[in-house]
Design a protein around this motif. Structure first.
Motif, mmCIF file in Angstrom:
data_model
loop_
_atom_site.group_PDB
_atom_site.id
_atom_site.type_symbol
_atom_site.label_atom_id
_atom_site.label_comp_id
_atom_site.label_asym_id
_atom_site.label_seq_id
_atom_site.Cartn_x
_atom_site.Cartn_y
_atom_site.Cartn_z
ATOM 1 N N ASN A 29 0.814 -1.218 0.000
ATOM 2 C CA ASN A 29 0.000 0.000 0.000
ATOM 3 C C ASN A 29 0.845 1.265 0.000
ATOM 4 O O ASN A 29 0.524 2.247 -0.672
ATOM 5 C CB ASN A 29 -0.936 0.004 1.210
ATOM 6 N N LYS A 33 0.761 4.227 -2.790
ATOM 7 C CA LYS A 33 0.501 5.617 -2.401
ATOM 8 C C LYS A 33 1.618 6.543 -2.860
ATOM 9 O O LYS A 33 1.390 7.734 -3.071
ATOM 10 C CB LYS A 33 0.333 5.711 -0.886
ATOM 11 N N LYS A 188 5.798 8.737 5.088
ATOM 12 C CA LYS A 188 5.464 9.128 3.718
ATOM 13 C C LYS A 188 6.688 9.650 2.974
ATOM 14 O O LYS A 188 6.932 9.288 1.811
ATOM 15 C CB LYS A 188 4.368 10.197 3.730
#
Length: 214
Positions: A29, A33, A188
C-alpha cells in the motif's frame, strides 16, 4: 512509466500445511501511495540479475529468518548501486551480508505503535530525506544490529542501532522500525523518496530517449 519496486517475498506455512510466499500488504500500500508499482518476487527461483533488470528498487521485508539468496542479492545490489531499503530483519540482513553482526535484545519496546525516539545524524541520507534530527517510531523486533561496516546514522535512546546506510550510494538504507505501519509524514517522506528518488534522472534514463529536433 511508474517506478517498479520489487518486494522480496517471505516464506511461510499456513495452518493447513500449505506453503506460501507473501508480501506485507502495508508495504504494498505504501508503494502504491507513493505512485509506484509493487511486485512480489520469489528470490529462491529467480536469477538476481533478472530481478534487478526489471525493478527500480528492492525492499527487504521484516520477518523471522533470512536466506543465502537474500545475502547474495544485497551484495550484488551494493556492488551495482541498486536502491535498496531494508526493514527490521531486512536491515539486520544487510548488516550481516556486508560483514556485520546482530544480537538478541530483551528490553527494547516491541509495540506496533509510536513507542520511542530515534536520533538521526545530520550528515546522513536519512536526515536529508526527513530533514529532522529526531523522529518517533514503532518497534517490534527481538534482534538488533551489533556492529556493521556501514555508516550508523540513527540510534535510539537505549543505544539500539536504528539506521544503517552507505551515504555514497543512491539509496542503500536499513531501518530497524516498521515505517510501513506508520501513518505519518516521516513514513510518507521515506517511501516517496525511495520510490521516486526525488525526481533524480537515474530511473528515467532507462525509459526516456531524447526527441529529434523537427
Amino acid at each position: 512509466m511508474k517506478p517498479i519496486i520489487g518486494i522480496i517475498n517471505k516464506n511461510s506455512i499456513l495452518p493447513s500445511g500449505n506453503k506460501i510466499l507473501y508480501s506485507y500488504k502495508e508495504i504494498v500500500n505504501k508503494i502504491i501511495k507513493s505512485n509506484g508499482i509493487p511486485i512480489g518476487i520469489n528470490i529462491e527461483n529467480t536469477d538476481i540479475k533478472e530481478i534487478l533488470n526489471i525493478t527500480d528498487g528492492i525492499i527487504l521485508q521484516g520477518g523471522d529468518d533470512y536466506t543465502e539468496k537474500e545475502i547474495e542479492l544485497i551484495k550484488y545490489a551494493y556492488e551495482k548501486d541498486i536502491p535498496l531499503l531494508g526493514i527490521c530483519l531486512g536491515m539486520q540482513t544487510i548488516a550481516i551480508a556486508l560483514g556485520g553482526k546482530i544480537k538478541k535484545i530483551d528490553n527494547h519496546m516491541k509495540l506496533n505503535k509510536d513507542t520511542h525516539e530515534v536520533y538521526l545524524k545530520k550528515d546522513s541520507k536519512i536526515y536529508k530525506i526527513l530533514n529532522k534530527e529526531k523522529i518517533t517510531v514503532n518497534s517490534r523486533h527481538n534482534f538488533a544490529v551489533k556492529d556493521t561496516n556501514l555508516d550508523i546514522t540513527g540510534y535510539s535512546s537505549d543505544n539500539i542501532i536504528e539506521v544503517i546506510e552507505d551515504k555514497n550510494k543512491k539509496f542503500f538504507i536499513g531501518v530497524e522500525w516498521h515505517p510501513e505501519s506508520l501513518e505519518n509524514e516521516d513514513s510518507k517522506k521515506l517511501f516517496d523518496y525511495f520510490v521516486n528518488m526525488k525526481g533524480e534522472i537515474w530511473h528515467y534514463k532507462k525509459y526516456w530517449k531524447p526527441q529529434k529536433e523537427k
